[in-house]
Design a protein around this motif. Sequence first.
Motif, PDB file in Angstrom:
ATOM      1  N   HIS A  99       0.851  -1.190   0.000  1.00  0.00           N
ATOM      2  CA  HIS A  99       0.000   0.000   0.000  1.00  0.00           C
ATOM      3  C   HIS A  99       0.884   1.237   0.000  1.00  0.00           C
ATOM      4  O   HIS A  99       1.098   1.839  -1.047  1.00  0.00           O
ATOM      5  CB  HIS A  99      -0.964  -0.032   1.207  1.00  0.00           C
ATOM      6  N   VAL A 100       1.416   1.634   1.137  1.00  0.00           N
ATOM      7  CA  VAL A 100       2.365   2.753   1.129  1.00  0.00           C
ATOM      8  C   VAL A 100       3.632   2.440   1.911  1.00  0.00           C
ATOM      9  O   VAL A 100       4.265   3.344   2.453  1.00  0.00           O
ATOM     10  CB  VAL A 100       1.741   4.077   1.625  1.00  0.00           C
ATOM     11  N   GLY A 101       3.997   1.171   1.983  1.00  0.00           N
ATOM     12  CA  GLY A 101       5.359   0.853   2.368  1.00  0.00           C
ATOM     13  C   GLY A 101       5.653   0.652   3.833  1.00  0.00           C
ATOM     14  O   GLY A 101       6.821   0.776   4.241  1.00  0.00           O
ATOM     15  N   CYS A 102       4.677   0.326   4.656  1.00  0.00           N
ATOM     16  CA  CYS A 102       4.987   0.039   6.060  1.00  0.00           C
ATOM     17  C   CYS A 102       5.561  -1.371   6.200  1.00  0.00           C
ATOM     18  O   CYS A 102       5.210  -2.271   5.438  1.00  0.00           O
ATOM     19  CB  CYS A 102       3.718   0.143   6.905  1.00  0.00           C
ATOM     20  N   PRO A 103       6.430  -1.588   7.171  1.00  0.00           N
ATOM     21  CA  PRO A 103       6.925  -2.941   7.440  1.00  0.00           C
ATOM     22  C   PRO A 103       5.823  -3.781   8.076  1.00  0.00           C
ATOM     23  O   PRO A 103       5.042  -3.294   8.888  1.00  0.00           O
ATOM     24  CB  PRO A 103       8.097  -2.719   8.396  1.00  0.00           C
ATOM     25  N   VAL A 112      -0.012  -8.950   8.478  1.00  0.00           N
ATOM     26  CA  VAL A 112      -0.843  -7.784   8.801  1.00  0.00           C
ATOM     27  C   VAL A 112       0.015  -6.524   8.726  1.00  0.00           C
ATOM     28  O   VAL A 112       1.151  -6.502   9.210  1.00  0.00           O
ATOM     29  CB  VAL A 112      -1.451  -7.904  10.213  1.00  0.00           C
ATOM     30  N   CYS A 113      -0.560  -5.488   8.114  1.00  0.00           N
ATOM     31  CA  CYS A 113       0.128  -4.204   8.083  1.00  0.00           C
ATOM     32  C   CYS A 113      -0.338  -3.353   9.263  1.00  0.00           C
ATOM     33  O   CYS A 113      -1.540  -3.097   9.411  1.00  0.00           O
ATOM     34  CB  CYS A 113      -0.159  -3.487   6.774  1.00  0.00           C
ATOM     35  N   PRO A 114       0.580  -2.890  10.094  1.00  0.00           N
ATOM     36  CA  PRO A 114       0.183  -2.069  11.246  1.00  0.00           C
ATOM     37  C   PRO A 114      -0.394  -0.717  10.853  1.00  0.00           C
ATOM     38  O   PRO A 114      -1.086  -0.096  11.654  1.00  0.00           O
ATOM     39  CB  PRO A 114       1.492  -1.875  12.028  1.00  0.00           C
TER      40      PRO A 114
HETATM   41  S1  FES Z   1       0.855   0.859   4.337  1.00  0.00           S
HETATM   42 FE1  FES Z   1      -1.300   1.137   4.287  1.00  0.00          FE
HETATM   43  S2  FES Z   1      -2.116  -0.845   4.618  1.00  0.00           S
HETATM   44 FE2  FES Z   1       0.016  -1.083   4.684  1.00  0.00          FE
END
Ligand code: FES
Length: 277
Positions: A99-103, A112-114
């Motif tokens: 989505h926008v690059g979270c670990p 799961v994306c935090p």
């Molecule tokens: S960065 Fe938005 S859901 Fe993962």
Amino acid sequence: MSTSRRGFLKGILGTSAAAGAATALPACAPDINPAPVTDVTASAAGTVDLLVTRYPDLEPVGGALTVRVPGEATPLLVLHNKGDGAPDDFSVVSSICTHVGCPLGFDGKDVVCPCHLSRFSSTSGAVLTKPATTPLRTFTAEYNPGTKVLRIDLRAGQADFPAAVNGQVVFPFVEFPELRNNGARVTGTPSGYGRPIFVFRNGDGTLSAVDGVCTHQGCYVEFNEPETRLVCPCHLAAFSRQGAVERQPNTGDGPIPSLKTFTVTETADAVVVTGVA
Ligand code: FES
Ligand code: FES
């Protein structure tokens, strides 16, 4: 977001990318943490061996570990799945949310994306819950229950696609006759390289070949027919058939490099791509 989570983002993504991911984190994000991080090096053959008993975050069923490997486009997320009662069911996916690059983290069942709670299959990388729409990359891994070593093969490829041998991939015209035609393209993942490549016979008859991993956050680019160029599904960066950046990611992260390019030559019988290493 806690200070430790900001620190984690900075550690795994680097300062500028972490700033973007941290901005993306809503204040009310639940406390699903990214998987702990370790650094390893790959062998000359492109394999990574993890002695599972050495990693207490990975050893128990439901455990997960973020593995950074120098030279890899994104860190790996190694998962110890519940499986169907099998105790040694491991899988490996890319560790950065598309989505926008979270670990990413692991709840013992799904990735799961935090940040915005996208969920992905722990085995196929498929999106289970939006806002992410692009699947995670997957990697080939094999666990040896005798030695308790998980071997990750970073250079695995498609059995039905030519392999990279000494950095060279050969496309015989008898198998790839389309490469004689202007406007044609061939894509696949060569064994021995482990990343997709694109080979083009351009409209003017010239040949070009590029790596298929986006230089922003490591998603796989795709050929977009309406745009007649390579487009990254994650944040819509666009690249020419020669790898040049023609549109920056829509995340505002700043300029990204061109795609990696390869040298392409032609014989009477084949197209030969070199530098695939
Ligand atoms: S960065 Fe938005 S859901 Fe993962
Ligand atoms: S990974 Fe962000 S544009 Fe490709």
